[in-house]
Design a protein around this motif. Structure first.
Motif, short mmCIF file in Angstrom:
data_model
loop_
_atom_site.label_atom_id
_atom_site.label_comp_id
_atom_site.label_asym_id
_atom_site.label_seq_id
_atom_site.Cartn_x
_atom_site.Cartn_y
_atom_site.Cartn_z
N GLY A 105 10.57 33.52 122.93
CA GLY A 105 10.03 34.22 121.84
C GLY A 105 9.96 34.93 121.87
N THR A 106 10.31 36.60 123.39
CA THR A 106 10.37 37.75 122.99
C THR A 106 11.49 38.45 122.74
OG1 THR A 106 8.17 38.18 125.14
CG2 THR A 106 9.92 39.97 124.85
N GLY A 107 12.48 37.63 122.95
CA GLY A 107 14.10 37.97 122.78
C GLY A 107 15.00 37.57 121.52
N SER A 108 13.76 36.35 121.00
CA SER A 108 14.54 35.99 119.32
C SER A 108 13.52 37.32 118.59
CB SER A 108 13.85 35.02 118.99
OG SER A 108 14.43 33.85 120.32
N SER A 109 11.92 37.53 118.82
CA SER A 109 11.39 38.50 118.18
C SER A 109 11.60 39.92 117.63
CB SER A 109 9.98 38.46 118.54
OG SER A 109 9.69 38.88 119.62
N ILE A 110 12.39 40.14 119.82
CA ILE A 110 12.78 41.74 119.48
C ILE A 110 14.37 42.03 117.67
CG2 ILE A 110 14.44 43.43 120.53
CD1 ILE A 110 12.55 42.91 123.62
N LEU A 111 15.22 40.94 118.41
CA LEU A 111 16.64 40.82 116.84
C LEU A 111 15.54 41.07 116.02
CD1 LEU A 111 18.37 38.23 119.66
CD2 LEU A 111 18.30 40.23 119.24
N CYS A 112 14.91 40.38 115.37
CA CYS A 112 14.70 39.99 114.11
C CYS A 112 13.78 41.46 114.01
CB CYS A 112 12.62 38.72 114.17
SG CYS A 112 13.49 37.20 114.10
N PHE A 113 13.17 42.09 114.99
CA PHE A 113 12.58 43.50 114.35
C PHE A 113 14.17 44.79 114.18
CE2 PHE A 113 11.16 47.74 115.37
CZ PHE A 113 10.18 47.93 115.24
N GLY A 114 15.09 44.30 115.20
CA GLY A 114 15.98 45.60 114.09
C GLY A 114 16.80 45.12 112.59
N LEU A 115 16.55 43.32 112.76
CA LEU A 115 16.83 42.71 111.47
C LEU A 115 15.62 43.17 110.06
CD1 LEU A 115 19.07 39.77 112.45
CD2 LEU A 115 19.68 42.66 112.05
N SER A 116 14.68 44.04 110.90
CA SER A 116 13.28 43.82 109.22
C SER A 116 14.49 45.29 108.70
CB SER A 116 12.36 44.44 110.09
OG SER A 116 12.14 42.45 110.77
N ARG A 117 13.31 45.07 107.22
CA ARG A 117 13.86 46.84 106.49
C ARG A 117 12.61 46.74 105.68
NH1 ARG A 117 19.69 45.92 103.71
NH2 ARG A 117 19.31 48.00 103.34
#
Length: 474
Positions: A105-117
């Motif tokens: 869960g941590t790894g997936s959400s970090i990637l989502c953070f980087g793709l947030s605009r």
């Protein structure tokens, strides 16, 4: 009976030999431990710049602290909502499956953070990171499972060290890899990196988290008895790996091994230990949020005006200093002075830390970034390293306060409470910074006076810890 000098010497209690630490198991736990500070703090060097670029504040730099603090706090706030449930689940179903879920869960959400605009996309991804990460309490429970009174100080000494390494690596990743199209245009010239300028540090952080996931899957041995063992009334602490010569002895009993009801756990040992942990976590996280904000804001409004790469280097130096201090001195301090004195002495450092901020700001405004300013920043980092010794000490109090069958629950309770404090700390400190500057409260330094007073109150609470730590409860 005649008592002579020889008899007196022979009658002294022989110290119990120190049990060797289970190195492989603890190494995997430390790998998991490093993921949280990297995940939570890698955004610190660039979060203020990111908030400014999203144009949430309408160009008003004085309001950046409000939104940056909110984003920083959401991880801990949402973590507080689920960490107790994850920890209690680890008492029932084992540590390993919960650790795997948390890392994924941590790894997936970090990637989502980087793709947030957008601001709300950042909020959602940060919340998911906290909700799915229940590992912090489970890890400490696993350390308690793997150790006893003779070697627990050495094991818990590594937790702040590893946290410090993560707190060092995280900001370094965030500060060094943010906006790669500006810093490394020959490599990151594609339009993607201009559209997502903070995705690269998230990829690096997320990649490390997923690497840790595979390490847990391959090497970590369960430390909680299986359901089959429980059904037959047998408790085995550890596994084949744990029961070897370099591990604590296997414990077999016919006692009830299920977690106790919460109301039976909330005695004085648990309450006073958790309360002091909350106070420490609050002040430590406050410092962690104030320091990068203080360094990032312009000098004319009370900051130092440093760029993200420099902030990342300073925060990394802080992590390195803390790690070296812990590994060299923590276990020695505990053996010589005891857990309480180590904890109290660490808490005392909060007072000069918060007192130094307005001094540094005043000197920087008058003389610029002089050698005196950098020297005082070094003092803040050194005092912060001493403050962090309190974590290992209070972890030992919490572990000893809990029955072994409910260790995950009590650690979950402590982490829930600490996560709430960590959620409030950054939002409160950065908001008070903005309010102090915006309304010129005490010359813009009200925020530091406020936390100086709270540090004094935390010291009063620390004195209520017992002088001697409790014996492990079966």
């Amino acid at each position: 009976m005649t008592i002579d000098e020889e008899t007196a010497l022979l009658s002294r209690p022989v110290p119990k030999p120190r049990t060797p630490l289970p190195k492989l198991q603890l190494s995997v736990i430390m790998l998991i431990q490093i993921c949280e500070p990297i995940a939570s703090q890698s955004i610190y060097p660039y979060i203020n710049q990111l908030v400014s670029e999203l144009d949430i504040t309408g160009g008003d730099e004085k309001k950046v602290g409000y939104y940056a603090g909110l984003i920083e706090s959401l991880f801990f706030l949402t973590e507080a909502m689920t960490v107790l449930q994850w920890s209690r689940a680890s008492d029932l179903f084992g540590r390993k499956p919960i650790l795997l879920i948390g890392l994924f869960g941590t790894g997936s959400s970090i990637l989502c953070f980087g793709l947030s605009r957008t601001f709300w996309a950042l909020v959602v991804s940060r919340c998911l990171c906290g909700l799915l990460n229940g590992n912090i309490g489970v890890m400490k429970s696993a350390v308690g499972d793997l150790t006893d009174r003779t070697n627990r100080a050495e094991a818990y000494a590594f937790l702040p060290i590893v946290w410090a390494i993560g707190a060092s690596v995280g900001p370094l990743i965030g500060g060094s890899l943010a906006r790669p199209h500006d810093r490394f245009p020959e490599i990151f010239s594609a339009a993607f990196w201009q559209d997502f300028p903070y995705f690269l540090p998230c990829v690096a952080t997320g990649g490390f988290v997923f690497l840790s996931w595979f390490a847990v899957l391959a090497f970590f041995k369960e430390t909680v008895p299986s359901r089959n063992q429980k059904r037959h009334g047998l408790t085995e602490v550890g596994s084949e790996d744990i029961s070897r010569a370099d591990s604590p002895p296997t414990v077999m009993s016919h006692k009830h091994v299920g977690p106790l009801p919460m109301r039976e756990l909330l005695g004085f040992p648990v309450i006073i230990s958790v309360a002091n942990y909350v106070a420490l976590a609050f002040l430590n996280t406050t410092l962690g949020a104030l320091l990068p904000l203080f360094m990032a804001m312009p000098r004319e409004i009370g900051g130092l005006g440093l760029p993200p790469p420099t902030i990342g280097i300073v925060l990394s130096a802080y992590g390195l200093t803390t790690g070296l201090f812990q590994i060299l001195f923590f276990a020695r301090f505990v053996r010589r002075f005891g857990e309480k004195r180590v904890f109290v002495n660490g808490m005392i450092t909060c007072l000069p830390v918060f007192a130094l901020f307005p001094i540094i700001s005043s000197i920087a405004q008058r003389f610029g970034l002089s050698i005196v300013v950098w020297g005082l920043i070094g003092c803040v980092l050194a005092l912060g390293a001493l403050m962090d010794t309190s974590f290992g000490a209070i972890f030992m109090f919490i572990t000893a306060s809990a029955p072994k069958s409910s260790r995950g629950t009590v650690n979950g309770l402590s982490q829930t409470s600490a996560a709430l404090a960590r959620a409030i700390g950054p939002a409160l400190s950065t908001s008070l910074f903005s309010l102090s500057v915006q309304y010129n409260l005490l010359g813009g330094y009200f925020v530091y006076v406020f936390f100086f007073v709270l540090s004094g109150l935390a010291l009063v609470l620390a004195e209520h810890l017992p002088n001697q730590i409790w014996e492990d409860i079966e």
